[in-house]
Design a protein around this motif. Sequence first.
Motif, PDB file in Angstrom:
ATOM      1  N   ILE A   4       5.354   4.284   6.344  1.00  0.00           N
ATOM      2  CA  ILE A   4       4.255   4.373   7.302  1.00  0.00           C
ATOM      3  C   ILE A   4       4.841   4.136   8.679  1.00  0.00           C
ATOM      4  CG2 ILE A   4       2.336   2.996   8.193  1.00  0.00           C
ATOM      5  CD1 ILE A   4       1.156   2.873   5.534  1.00  0.00           C
ATOM      6  N   GLY A   5       4.361   4.917   9.639  1.00  0.00           N
ATOM      7  CA  GLY A   5       4.802   4.744  11.029  1.00  0.00           C
ATOM      8  C   GLY A   5       3.903   3.752  11.748  1.00  0.00           C
ATOM      9  N   GLY A   6       4.275   3.397  12.954  1.00  0.00           N
ATOM     10  CA  GLY A   6       3.477   2.505  13.773  1.00  0.00           C
ATOM     11  C   GLY A   6       2.426   3.266  14.555  1.00  0.00           C
ATOM     12  N   ALA A  32       3.374  -1.907   4.502  1.00  0.00           N
ATOM     13  CA  ALA A  32       2.346  -2.254   5.483  1.00  0.00           C
ATOM     14  C   ALA A  32       2.770  -1.762   6.860  1.00  0.00           C
ATOM     15  CB  ALA A  32       2.131  -3.761   5.516  1.00  0.00           C
ATOM     16  N   GLY A  33       1.843  -1.109   7.542  1.00  0.00           N
ATOM     17  CA  GLY A  33       2.072  -0.658   8.905  1.00  0.00           C
ATOM     18  C   GLY A  33       1.233  -1.486   9.863  1.00  0.00           C
ATOM     19  N   SER A  34       1.158  -1.059  11.097  1.00  0.00           N
ATOM     20  CA  SER A  34       0.398  -1.817  12.080  1.00  0.00           C
ATOM     21  C   SER A  34      -1.110  -1.715  11.847  1.00  0.00           C
ATOM     22  CB  SER A  34       0.737  -1.348  13.495  1.00  0.00           C
ATOM     23  OG  SER A  34       0.392   0.013  13.661  1.00  0.00           O
ATOM     24  N   ARG A  35      -1.567  -0.619  11.264  1.00  0.00           N
ATOM     25  CA  ARG A  35      -3.005  -0.438  11.049  1.00  0.00           C
ATOM     26  C   ARG A  35      -3.371   0.052   9.665  1.00  0.00           C
ATOM     27  NH1 ARG A  35      -5.629   1.810  16.616  1.00  0.00           N
ATOM     28  NH2 ARG A  35      -4.656   0.267  17.962  1.00  0.00           N
ATOM     29  N   ASN A  36      -2.409   0.356   8.824  1.00  0.00           N
ATOM     30  CA  ASN A  36      -2.725   0.822   7.480  1.00  0.00           C
ATOM     31  C   ASN A  36      -1.605   0.468   6.509  1.00  0.00           C
ATOM     32  OD1 ASN A  36      -0.923   2.815   8.468  1.00  0.00           O
ATOM     33  ND2 ASN A  36      -2.614   4.136   9.010  1.00  0.00           N
ATOM     34  N   SER A  37      -1.911   0.619   5.235  1.00  0.00           N
ATOM     35  CA  SER A  37      -0.960   0.246   4.187  1.00  0.00           C
ATOM     36  C   SER A  37      -0.994   1.279   3.083  1.00  0.00           C
ATOM     37  CB  SER A  37      -1.315  -1.126   3.604  1.00  0.00           C
ATOM     38  OG  SER A  37      -1.303  -2.108   4.621  1.00  0.00           O
ATOM     39  N   LEU A  38       0.048   1.266   2.251  1.00  0.00           N
ATOM     40  CA  LEU A  38       0.079   2.156   1.096  1.00  0.00           C
ATOM     41  C   LEU A  38       0.733   1.446  -0.074  1.00  0.00           C
ATOM     42  CD1 LEU A  38       3.189   3.363   0.554  1.00  0.00           C
ATOM     43  CD2 LEU A  38       2.631   4.664   2.604  1.00  0.00           C
ATOM     44  N   ILE A  63       2.486   2.477  -4.042  1.00  0.00           N
ATOM     45  CA  ILE A  63       2.892   3.462  -5.030  1.00  0.00           C
ATOM     46  C   ILE A  63       2.772   2.808  -6.394  1.00  0.00           C
ATOM     47  CG2 ILE A  63       4.747   4.943  -5.864  1.00  0.00           C
ATOM     48  CD1 ILE A  63       5.919   4.798  -3.002  1.00  0.00           C
ATOM     49  N   CYS A  64       2.011   3.438  -7.271  1.00  0.00           N
ATOM     50  CA  CYS A  64       1.819   2.916  -8.625  1.00  0.00           C
ATOM     51  C   CYS A  64       2.984   3.328  -9.520  1.00  0.00           C
ATOM     52  CB  CYS A  64       0.512   3.451  -9.206  1.00  0.00           C
ATOM     53  SG  CYS A  64      -0.939   2.905  -8.299  1.00  0.00           S
ATOM     54  N   GLU A  65       3.117   2.672 -10.661  1.00  0.00           N
ATOM     55  CA  GLU A  65       4.209   2.959 -11.591  1.00  0.00           C
ATOM     56  C   GLU A  65       4.203   4.410 -12.059  1.00  0.00           C
ATOM     57  OE1 GLU A  65       4.211   0.099 -14.742  1.00  0.00           O
ATOM     58  OE2 GLU A  65       4.496  -1.561 -13.364  1.00  0.00           O
ATOM     59  N   ASP A  66       3.024   5.034 -12.123  1.00  0.00           N
ATOM     60  CA  ASP A  66       2.941   6.434 -12.560  1.00  0.00           C
ATOM     61  C   ASP A  66       3.095   7.426 -11.404  1.00  0.00           C
ATOM     62  OD1 ASP A  66       0.543   6.138 -11.257  1.00  0.00           O
ATOM     63  OD2 ASP A  66      -0.711   6.597 -12.988  1.00  0.00           O
ATOM     64  N   GLY A  67       3.418   6.939 -10.191  1.00  0.00           N
ATOM     65  CA  GLY A  67       3.677   7.803  -9.056  1.00  0.00           C
ATOM     66  C   GLY A  67       2.471   8.130  -8.205  1.00  0.00           C
ATOM     67  N   ARG A  68       1.312   7.546  -8.498  1.00  0.00           N
ATOM     68  CA  ARG A  68       0.134   7.786  -7.662  1.00  0.00           C
ATOM     69  C   ARG A  68       0.254   7.004  -6.359  1.00  0.00           C
ATOM     70  NH1 ARG A  68      -4.386   5.472 -10.138  1.00  0.00           N
ATOM     71  NH2 ARG A  68      -2.912   4.280 -11.367  1.00  0.00           N
ATOM     72  N   LEU A  69      -0.203   7.619  -5.262  1.00  0.00           N
ATOM     73  CA  LEU A  69      -0.154   7.001  -3.944  1.00  0.00           C
ATOM     74  C   LEU A  69      -1.556   6.571  -3.544  1.00  0.00           C
ATOM     75  CD1 LEU A  69       1.514   6.346  -1.359  1.00  0.00           C
ATOM     76  CD2 LEU A  69       0.819   8.609  -0.525  1.00  0.00           C
ATOM     77  N   HIS A  70      -1.705   5.291  -3.193  1.00  0.00           N
ATOM     78  CA  HIS A  70      -2.976   4.740  -2.716  1.00  0.00           C
ATOM     79  C   HIS A  70      -2.783   4.237  -1.291  1.00  0.00           C
ATOM     80  CE1 HIS A  70      -3.732   4.748  -7.004  1.00  0.00           C
ATOM     81  NE2 HIS A  70      -5.013   4.560  -6.736  1.00  0.00           N
ATOM     82  N   THR A  71      -3.771   4.505  -0.435  1.00  0.00           N
ATOM     83  CA  THR A  71      -3.698   4.063   0.949  1.00  0.00           C
ATOM     84  C   THR A  71      -4.992   3.368   1.347  1.00  0.00           C
ATOM     85  OG1 THR A  71      -4.489   6.209   1.754  1.00  0.00           O
ATOM     86  CG2 THR A  71      -2.106   5.906   1.629  1.00  0.00           C
ATOM     87  N   TRP A  72      -4.897   2.514   2.392  1.00  0.00           N
ATOM     88  CA  TRP A  72      -6.072   1.841   2.932  1.00  0.00           C
ATOM     89  C   TRP A  72      -5.769   1.363   4.341  1.00  0.00           C
ATOM     90  CZ3 TRP A  72      -2.671  -0.147  -0.491  1.00  0.00           C
ATOM     91  CH2 TRP A  72      -2.135  -1.403  -0.255  1.00  0.00           C
ATOM     92  N   GLY A  73      -6.819   1.072   5.073  1.00  0.00           N
ATOM     93  CA  GLY A  73      -6.673   0.607   6.452  1.00  0.00           C
ATOM     94  C   GLY A  73      -7.382   1.533   7.423  1.00  0.00           C
ATOM     95  N   TRP A  74      -6.761   1.770   8.564  1.00  0.00           N
ATOM     96  CA  TRP A  74      -7.321   2.592   9.637  1.00  0.00           C
ATOM     97  C   TRP A  74      -7.166   4.055   9.266  1.00  0.00           C
ATOM     98  CZ3 TRP A  74      -4.825   5.313  13.943  1.00  0.00           C
ATOM     99  CH2 TRP A  74      -5.694   5.560  15.014  1.00  0.00           C
ATOM    100  N   ASN A  75      -8.263   4.790   9.239  1.00  0.00           N
ATOM    101  CA  ASN A  75      -8.242   6.189   8.805  1.00  0.00           C
ATOM    102  C   ASN A  75      -8.660   7.138   9.920  1.00  0.00           C
ATOM    103  OD1 ASN A  75      -7.843   8.198   6.780  1.00  0.00           O
ATOM    104  ND2 ASN A  75     -10.047   8.375   6.583  1.00  0.00           N
ATOM    105  N   GLN A  76      -8.436   6.751  11.159  1.00  0.00           N
ATOM    106  CA  GLN A  76      -8.797   7.614  12.282  1.00  0.00           C
ATOM    107  C   GLN A  76      -8.103   8.967  12.116  1.00  0.00           C
ATOM    108  OE1 GLN A  76     -11.093   6.548  14.033  1.00  0.00           O
ATOM    109  NE2 GLN A  76     -11.014   7.252  16.109  1.00  0.00           N
ATOM    110  N   GLN A  77      -8.854  10.054  12.197  1.00  0.00           N
ATOM    111  CA  GLN A  77      -8.342  11.420  12.085  1.00  0.00           C
ATOM    112  C   GLN A  77      -7.651  11.674  10.750  1.00  0.00           C
ATOM    113  OE1 GLN A  77      -5.944  11.851  15.609  1.00  0.00           O
ATOM    114  NE2 GLN A  77      -7.736  11.958  16.943  1.00  0.00           N
ATOM    115  N   GLY A  78      -8.037  10.956   9.700  1.00  0.00           N
ATOM    116  CA  GLY A  78      -7.488  11.192   8.373  1.00  0.00           C
ATOM    117  C   GLY A  78      -6.069  10.723   8.172  1.00  0.00           C
TER     118      GLY A  78
END
Length: 67
Positions: A59-61, A6-12, A14-29
Amino acid sequence: MVGVVAGSRNSLAICEDGRLHTWGWNQQGTLGHPPETKTESTPSQVQALENVKIVQATIGGCSDVNG
């Protein structure tokens, strides 16, 4: 899930099969998703990395470059 970060505005997750999922603030992708939506409340896979097995991530701040 193997890991959740968890970051200040978004989170990620990692699934057991190595897939990366993200959510939160998506400003500028910043989530790795197209920037059409500014906020995503549901985790979704980063398609650009769908053929890459993620084993670790961070994740950075938030930095206000405008002062």
